[in-house]
Design a protein around this motif. Structure first.
Motif, PDB file in Angstrom:
ATOM      1  N   GLU A 185      42.550  42.079  47.946  1.00  0.00           N
ATOM      2  CA  GLU A 185      42.465  40.652  47.689  1.00  0.00           C
ATOM      3  C   GLU A 185      41.612  40.396  46.463  1.00  0.00           C
ATOM      4  OE1 GLU A 185      40.961  38.689  51.208  1.00  0.00           O
ATOM      5  OE2 GLU A 185      43.004  38.482  51.976  1.00  0.00           O
ATOM      6  N   PHE A 186      41.995  39.358  45.725  1.00  0.00           N
ATOM      7  CA  PHE A 186      41.230  38.923  44.565  1.00  0.00           C
ATOM      8  C   PHE A 186      41.016  37.419  44.661  1.00  0.00           C
ATOM      9  CE2 PHE A 186      43.460  42.703  43.083  1.00  0.00           C
ATOM     10  CZ  PHE A 186      42.425  43.421  42.532  1.00  0.00           C
ATOM     11  N   ASN A 187      39.807  36.981  44.389  1.00  0.00           N
ATOM     12  CA  ASN A 187      39.462  35.570  44.333  1.00  0.00           C
ATOM     13  C   ASN A 187      39.457  35.214  42.850  1.00  0.00           C
ATOM     14  OD1 ASN A 187      37.953  33.168  44.057  1.00  0.00           O
ATOM     15  ND2 ASN A 187      36.874  33.563  45.962  1.00  0.00           N
ATOM     16  N   VAL A 208      54.380  41.985  39.646  1.00  0.00           N
ATOM     17  CA  VAL A 208      53.625  41.581  38.458  1.00  0.00           C
ATOM     18  C   VAL A 208      52.644  42.673  38.047  1.00  0.00           C
ATOM     19  CG1 VAL A 208      53.771  39.105  38.927  1.00  0.00           C
ATOM     20  CG2 VAL A 208      51.846  40.408  39.830  1.00  0.00           C
ATOM     21  N   LEU A 209      52.258  42.639  36.800  1.00  0.00           N
ATOM     22  CA  LEU A 209      51.138  43.431  36.289  1.00  0.00           C
ATOM     23  C   LEU A 209      50.037  42.425  36.005  1.00  0.00           C
ATOM     24  CD1 LEU A 209      49.740  45.943  35.062  1.00  0.00           C
ATOM     25  CD2 LEU A 209      50.874  45.378  32.906  1.00  0.00           C
ATOM     26  N   LEU A 210      48.877  42.629  36.619  1.00  0.00           N
ATOM     27  CA  LEU A 210      47.758  41.715  36.438  1.00  0.00           C
ATOM     28  C   LEU A 210      46.626  42.400  35.710  1.00  0.00           C
ATOM     29  CD1 LEU A 210      47.489  40.140  39.996  1.00  0.00           C
ATOM     30  CD2 LEU A 210      48.667  39.229  38.016  1.00  0.00           C
ATOM     31  N   LEU A 211      46.015  41.689  34.784  1.00  0.00           N
ATOM     32  CA  LEU A 211      44.782  42.134  34.154  1.00  0.00           C
ATOM     33  C   LEU A 211      43.729  41.109  34.521  1.00  0.00           C
ATOM     34  CD1 LEU A 211      47.146  43.229  32.084  1.00  0.00           C
ATOM     35  CD2 LEU A 211      45.084  44.029  30.964  1.00  0.00           C
ATOM     36  N   ILE A 212      42.801  41.543  35.361  1.00  0.00           N
ATOM     37  CA  ILE A 212      41.772  40.648  35.866  1.00  0.00           C
ATOM     38  C   ILE A 212      40.466  40.994  35.174  1.00  0.00           C
ATOM     39  CG2 ILE A 212      40.524  39.869  37.909  1.00  0.00           C
ATOM     40  CD1 ILE A 212      43.033  40.614  39.536  1.00  0.00           C
ATOM     41  N   GLU A 213      39.949  40.043  34.419  1.00  0.00           N
ATOM     42  CA  GLU A 213      38.715  40.264  33.669  1.00  0.00           C
ATOM     43  C   GLU A 213      37.494  40.125  34.558  1.00  0.00           C
ATOM     44  OE1 GLU A 213      38.359  38.231  29.986  1.00  0.00           O
ATOM     45  OE2 GLU A 213      40.519  38.188  29.673  1.00  0.00           O
ATOM     46  N   ALA A 273      37.802  33.266  33.755  1.00  0.00           N
ATOM     47  CA  ALA A 273      38.951  33.503  32.873  1.00  0.00           C
ATOM     48  C   ALA A 273      40.239  33.514  33.685  1.00  0.00           C
ATOM     49  CB  ALA A 273      38.794  34.835  32.145  1.00  0.00           C
ATOM     50  N   HIS A 274      41.307  33.061  33.056  1.00  0.00           N
ATOM     51  CA  HIS A 274      42.623  33.151  33.704  1.00  0.00           C
ATOM     52  C   HIS A 274      43.023  34.614  33.820  1.00  0.00           C
ATOM     53  CE1 HIS A 274      44.007  29.026  34.150  1.00  0.00           C
ATOM     54  NE2 HIS A 274      43.376  28.750  33.027  1.00  0.00           N
ATOM     55  N   ASP A 320      33.700  45.031  39.204  1.00  0.00           N
ATOM     56  CA  ASP A 320      33.616  43.614  39.513  1.00  0.00           C
ATOM     57  C   ASP A 320      35.035  43.098  39.674  1.00  0.00           C
ATOM     58  OD1 ASP A 320      32.276  40.624  37.913  1.00  0.00           O
ATOM     59  OD2 ASP A 320      33.110  40.976  39.887  1.00  0.00           O
ATOM     60  N   ARG A 321      35.621  43.308  40.859  1.00  0.00           N
ATOM     61  CA  ARG A 321      37.019  42.974  41.075  1.00  0.00           C
ATOM     62  C   ARG A 321      37.219  41.555  41.569  1.00  0.00           C
ATOM     63  NH1 ARG A 321      39.270  47.327  44.959  1.00  0.00           N
ATOM     64  NH2 ARG A 321      39.239  45.361  46.007  1.00  0.00           N
ATOM     65  N   GLY A 322      36.165  40.799  41.736  1.00  0.00           N
ATOM     66  CA  GLY A 322      36.315  39.437  42.218  1.00  0.00           C
ATOM     67  C   GLY A 322      36.662  39.360  43.694  1.00  0.00           C
TER      68      GLY A 322
END
Length: 96
Positions: free
Chosen positions: A30-32, A51-56, A61-62, A92-94
């Motif tokens: 899970e990501f918040n 999807v491919l996600l890049l989570i900063e 950030a979006h 830091d995966r949120g």
């Protein structure tokens, strides 16, 4: 996807097919994250969408989202950049 306790955020639950960085992780996670529909510029993710996600690490950030034919090309770019990211942590995966 469900609303997060914080305003303008959602919690995404993913069945992960493949991790890039970090190289491994749970099969479900899970990501918040910031709700992409907050400002009306980006569309929300659909249940079951590949999807491919890049989570900063910047939680405000979006999330960069790549769909369909764009996935393979952007994944190749990310993989070419991995050697420069050696030693950097993605901890830091949120998570909620």
């Amino acid at each position: 996807m469900r609303d997060a306790p914080q305003p303008d955020r959602v919690i995404l639950t993913f069945a992960v097919q493949d991790w890039i960085k970090p190289a491994a992780g749970a099969q479900e996670t899970e990501f918040n994250v910031l709700d992409p529909a907050v400002d009306g510029v980006y569309r929300r993710w659909r249940s079951g969408e590949h999807v491919l996600l890049l989570i900063e690490s910047n939680r405000e950030a979006h999330v960069n989202t790549f769909r369909g034919d764009a996935i393979a090309g952007y994944r190749a770019r990310v993989e070419r950049a991995l050697p420069k990211a050696a030693g950097m942590k993605c901890d830091d995966r949120g998570d909620t």
